[in-house]
Motif scaffolding. Sequence first.
Motif, PDB file in Angstrom:
ATOM      1  N   LEU A 153       0.806  -1.042  -0.088  1.00  0.00           N
ATOM      2  CA  LEU A 153       0.117  -0.023  -0.072  1.00  0.00           C
ATOM      3  C   LEU A 153       1.077   1.089  -0.064  1.00  0.00           C
ATOM      4  N   ARG A 154       0.799   2.119  -0.946  1.00  0.00           N
ATOM      5  CA  ARG A 154       1.655   3.215  -0.941  1.00  0.00           C
ATOM      6  C   ARG A 154       0.814   4.558  -1.441  1.00  0.00           C
ATOM      7  N   ALA A 155       1.348   5.525  -1.372  1.00  0.00           N
ATOM      8  CA  ALA A 155       0.693   6.914  -1.634  1.00  0.00           C
ATOM      9  C   ALA A 155       0.946   7.172  -3.279  1.00  0.00           C
ATOM     10  N   GLY A 156      -0.305   7.666  -3.591  1.00  0.00           N
ATOM     11  CA  GLY A 156      -0.382   7.838  -4.965  1.00  0.00           C
ATOM     12  C   GLY A 156      -0.772   9.512  -5.325  1.00  0.00           C
ATOM     13  N   ASP A 157      -1.179  10.004  -6.301  1.00  0.00           N
ATOM     14  CA  ASP A 157      -1.557  11.303  -6.500  1.00  0.00           C
ATOM     15  C   ASP A 157      -2.893  11.426  -6.313  1.00  0.00           C
ATOM     16  N   GLY A 158      -2.808  11.626  -4.668  1.00  0.00           N
ATOM     17  CA  GLY A 158      -4.224  12.078  -3.920  1.00  0.00           C
ATOM     18  C   GLY A 158      -5.004  10.950  -3.520  1.00  0.00           C
ATOM     19  N   VAL A 159      -4.588   9.822  -3.954  1.00  0.00           N
ATOM     20  CA  VAL A 159      -5.198   8.562  -3.457  1.00  0.00           C
ATOM     21  C   VAL A 159      -4.212   7.439  -3.068  1.00  0.00           C
ATOM     22  N   LEU A 160      -4.746   6.391  -2.102  1.00  0.00           N
ATOM     23  CA  LEU A 160      -3.824   5.342  -1.585  1.00  0.00           C
ATOM     24  C   LEU A 160      -3.999   4.258  -3.088  1.00  0.00           C
ATOM     25  N   VAL A 161      -2.773   3.926  -3.300  1.00  0.00           N
ATOM     26  CA  VAL A 161      -2.520   2.880  -4.380  1.00  0.00           C
ATOM     27  C   VAL A 161      -2.241   1.407  -3.667  1.00  0.00           C
ATOM     28  N   LEU A 162      -2.867   0.472  -4.064  1.00  0.00           N
ATOM     29  CA  LEU A 162      -2.497  -0.861  -3.651  1.00  0.00           C
ATOM     30  C   LEU A 162      -2.050  -1.668  -4.728  1.00  0.00           C
TER      31      LEU A 162
END
Length: 316
Positions: A153-162
């Motif tokens: 789980l990581r930080a994306g552009d304004g959203v959490l990315v899994l």
Amino acid sequence: MARPIWSGAVNFGLVTVPVELYSATEDHTVHFRQFQRGTSDRIRYRRVNERTGKEVEYNDIVKGYELDDGDYVLIEPEELDEIAPGRSRALDIEAFVDLDEIDPTYFQKTYWLAPSKEEFERAYTLLLAAMDKTNKAAISKFVMRGKEYLAALRAGDGVLVLNTLHFPADLRDPAKELRKLPAKAKPRGKELDMAVALVDSMSEPWKPSNFEDTYTKRVEKLVKDKKAGRTVTPEEEPAQATQVVDLFEALAKSVKGRKPSSSSASSSEEDLSSLSKADLDKMARELGIKGRSKMTRADLEKAVKKASSSSKKKAS
């Protein structure tokens, strides 16, 4: 609007954030049906009972695990759900690791995680901001559709990315799978220097918008041409393998070919139309055109033509 394919909760210490999982990618592959050659007869796959020959409804199918003696243990879908950790609704963060430490080989598929309700946005945003600031990935496991996944789980552009990850056991050992591993020959000094120079000359910022699926477009064109009865022109054959004796010469020519030249700035309209967006972006960079990252391919072509024309006038 897309529908969530999984819902559950991210457990971050004593903080629980209910979330929904959405697929972040889609398939643009051209899909074909199967036909028997020489006929218009479709080939179909059906779920058929091998004893009766009758088709079976999907809801009437259960899973069977084959034992060493040839017998089967039958498992109902509900039984798989019952043994799933957290009843398939928990995404427990087990550890945080540096994102750069994860070998790309482990990455499998990308999803977005969104808070399931507005009231959970504060906790969600806090986790997103903390991960963005630390450049960490949260390693966790969860169960979806009867299968357990390892995930980052990581930080994306304004959203959490899994990103789902392969388990170590899923990765094959090249020493066991390849017929022969490449010999550990030490590169020659000049060849290595020239190879590094070629890498440097081809280096540029990562811009995913510069790349597109050209093969799918060729397949679509093939379908249109065949429908219209037009002759299909084969593409060029792939390049021949470089012989060892020609390696240095090939590297030298490659480096020389990557250097900016006056001829690239004076490309004709026909030449520009055949270039990829990445090539046009490179020419625009050499010509000092600003705002390239926001330009479409057509905009880049126009800007390059205009700048090339101006350069030509100044030179004359």
